[in-house]
Design a protein around this motif. Sequence first.
Motif, mmCIF file in Angstrom:
data_model
loop_
_atom_site.group_PDB
_atom_site.id
_atom_site.type_symbol
_atom_site.label_atom_id
_atom_site.label_comp_id
_atom_site.label_asym_id
_atom_site.label_seq_id
_atom_site.Cartn_x
_atom_site.Cartn_y
_atom_site.Cartn_z
ATOM 1 N N ILE A 45 0.839 -1.189 0.000
ATOM 2 C CA ILE A 45 0.000 0.000 0.000
ATOM 3 C C ILE A 45 0.882 1.250 0.000
ATOM 4 N N ILE A 46 0.729 2.095 -1.010
ATOM 5 C CA ILE A 46 1.492 3.336 -1.074
ATOM 6 C C ILE A 46 0.912 4.324 -0.062
ATOM 7 N N PRO A 47 1.732 4.855 0.832
ATOM 8 C CA PRO A 47 1.234 5.772 1.867
ATOM 9 C C PRO A 47 0.966 7.171 1.327
ATOM 10 N N ALA A 48 -0.049 7.284 0.472
ATOM 11 C CA ALA A 48 -0.414 8.571 -0.121
ATOM 12 C C ALA A 48 -1.852 8.513 -0.604
ATOM 13 N N ARG A 49 -2.483 9.679 -0.683
ATOM 14 C CA ARG A 49 -3.849 9.749 -1.162
ATOM 15 C C ARG A 49 -3.890 9.669 -2.685
ATOM 16 N N GLU A 50 -5.090 9.519 -3.227
ATOM 17 C CA GLU A 50 -5.271 9.469 -4.677
ATOM 18 C C GLU A 50 -4.777 10.770 -5.323
ATOM 19 N N ASN A 51 -4.149 10.604 -6.499
ATOM 20 C CA ASN A 51 -3.698 11.747 -7.302
ATOM 21 C C ASN A 51 -2.761 12.688 -6.541
ATOM 22 N N THR A 52 -1.920 12.126 -5.693
ATOM 23 C CA THR A 52 -0.974 12.939 -4.922
ATOM 24 C C THR A 52 0.197 13.413 -5.777
ATOM 25 N N PHE A 53 0.651 12.573 -6.704
ATOM 26 C CA PHE A 53 1.835 12.868 -7.510
ATOM 27 C C PHE A 53 1.463 12.997 -8.981
ATOM 28 N N ASP A 54 2.284 13.749 -9.715
ATOM 29 C CA ASP A 54 2.089 13.803 -11.164
ATOM 30 C C ASP A 54 2.441 12.461 -11.796
ATOM 31 N N TRP A 55 3.581 11.915 -11.377
ATOM 32 C CA TRP A 55 4.074 10.672 -11.967
ATOM 33 C C TRP A 55 4.514 9.702 -10.876
ATOM 34 N N VAL A 56 4.476 8.420 -11.219
ATOM 35 C CA VAL A 56 5.111 7.384 -10.402
ATOM 36 C C VAL A 56 6.090 6.629 -11.288
ATOM 37 N N THR A 57 7.324 6.483 -10.851
ATOM 38 C CA THR A 57 8.304 5.660 -11.556
ATOM 39 C C THR A 57 8.527 4.375 -10.766
ATOM 40 N N ILE A 58 8.628 3.259 -11.500
ATOM 41 C CA ILE A 58 8.854 1.943 -10.880
ATOM 42 C C ILE A 58 9.965 1.264 -11.680
ATOM 43 N N VAL A 59 11.179 1.342 -11.170
ATOM 44 C CA VAL A 59 12.353 0.903 -11.931
ATOM 45 C C VAL A 59 12.904 -0.408 -11.363
ATOM 46 N N ASP A 60 12.748 -1.479 -12.130
ATOM 47 C CA ASP A 60 13.257 -2.803 -11.751
ATOM 48 C C ASP A 60 12.815 -3.196 -10.343
ATOM 49 N N VAL A 61 11.529 -3.044 -10.093
ATOM 50 C CA VAL A 61 10.949 -3.345 -8.785
ATOM 51 C C VAL A 61 9.906 -4.453 -8.873
ATOM 52 N N LEU A 62 9.071 -4.413 -9.891
ATOM 53 C CA LEU A 62 7.899 -5.293 -9.926
ATOM 54 C C LEU A 62 8.259 -6.775 -9.975
ATOM 55 N N HIS A 63 9.407 -7.124 -10.565
ATOM 56 C CA HIS A 63 9.784 -8.538 -10.584
ATOM 57 C C HIS A 63 10.286 -9.029 -9.224
ATOM 58 N N HIS A 64 10.402 -8.109 -8.263
ATOM 59 C CA HIS A 64 10.736 -8.492 -6.884
ATOM 60 C C HIS A 64 9.484 -8.735 -6.048
ATOM 61 N N THR A 65 8.305 -8.594 -6.652
ATOM 62 C CA THR A 65 7.052 -8.768 -5.930
ATOM 63 C C THR A 65 6.361 -10.054 -6.376
ATOM 64 N N ASP A 66 5.443 -10.525 -5.548
ATOM 65 C CA ASP A 66 4.654 -11.703 -5.913
ATOM 66 C C ASP A 66 3.455 -11.335 -6.777
ATOM 67 N N ASN A 67 2.994 -10.086 -6.665
ATOM 68 C CA ASN A 67 1.814 -9.645 -7.400
ATOM 69 C C ASN A 67 2.063 -8.264 -8.000
ATOM 70 N N PRO A 68 2.735 -8.186 -9.161
ATOM 71 C CA PRO A 68 3.021 -6.888 -9.773
ATOM 72 C C PRO A 68 1.769 -6.060 -10.029
ATOM 73 N N GLY A 69 0.667 -6.717 -10.394
ATOM 74 C CA GLY A 69 -0.553 -5.993 -10.695
ATOM 75 C C GLY A 69 -1.072 -5.175 -9.528
ATOM 76 N N ARG A 70 -0.873 -5.672 -8.312
ATOM 77 C CA ARG A 70 -1.347 -4.955 -7.129
ATOM 78 C C ARG A 70 -0.618 -3.632 -6.965
ATOM 79 N N LEU A 71 0.709 -3.643 -7.124
ATOM 80 C CA LEU A 71 1.471 -2.400 -6.998
ATOM 81 C C LEU A 71 1.191 -1.460 -8.162
#
Length: 213
Positions: A94-120
């Motif tokens: 769970i990202i500790p932020a409200r909806e539409n808090t940031f203009d962009w989110v970058t995710i660099v070589d992270v999702l393959h370290h998770t069990d459920n990439p779709g959730r993040l």
Amino acid sequence: MEGQISQVNMLKTAEKRLLNAVHGRAVFRRRVRILAARLAEELGSSGSVLDLGCGDGSIARAIMDIKPGLTFRGIDVMLRPQTHIPVERFDGEIIPARENTFDWVTIVDVLHHTDNPGRLLAEAARVARKGVVVKDHLREGFAAYTTLRVMDWVGNKGHDVRLPYNYLSRAEWDEAFHGAGLEIQSWQQSLRLYPMPIGLVCDRNLHFISTLR
């Protein structure tokens, strides 16, 4: 017995430092430079960016050097002793932020370290106003899975990063993006992250950057 355990721990620490030093000289600095330039192209000239799984923030800092109008904040499940941007610990889900808090989110070589990439991805879509930029791996081509495992181990073992080796095919990525309510706006491969001759094995079509909205 305690002395033997202490010696083993010291040896493991020395091995990690050596692995990190070799990786830093051979790969890390070039990777930061190339990825920062590529990612900067996908982001606007100004705005707020959340770097999800930022590590020490080296890539975010390099992007800000290219585009000073961007401001980065990082979150990660592990906090490094020294970071180049402000970093907050989070639970990996769970990202500790409200909806539409940031203009962009970058995710660099992270999702393959998770069990459920779709959730993040869904979480990233929730807090991003303009879009999400993902850099990750493709499980496509000859011995792709084995090659990615070796690369992942070399780059992350020294930092005690979790390694589930959860690499996706292009079809699986498309499904994950769709499930998170994201549409592909751009897709880059052949990033040339590695010097020759390492690049002949480690580049190929094993990497991509995609901007999603």
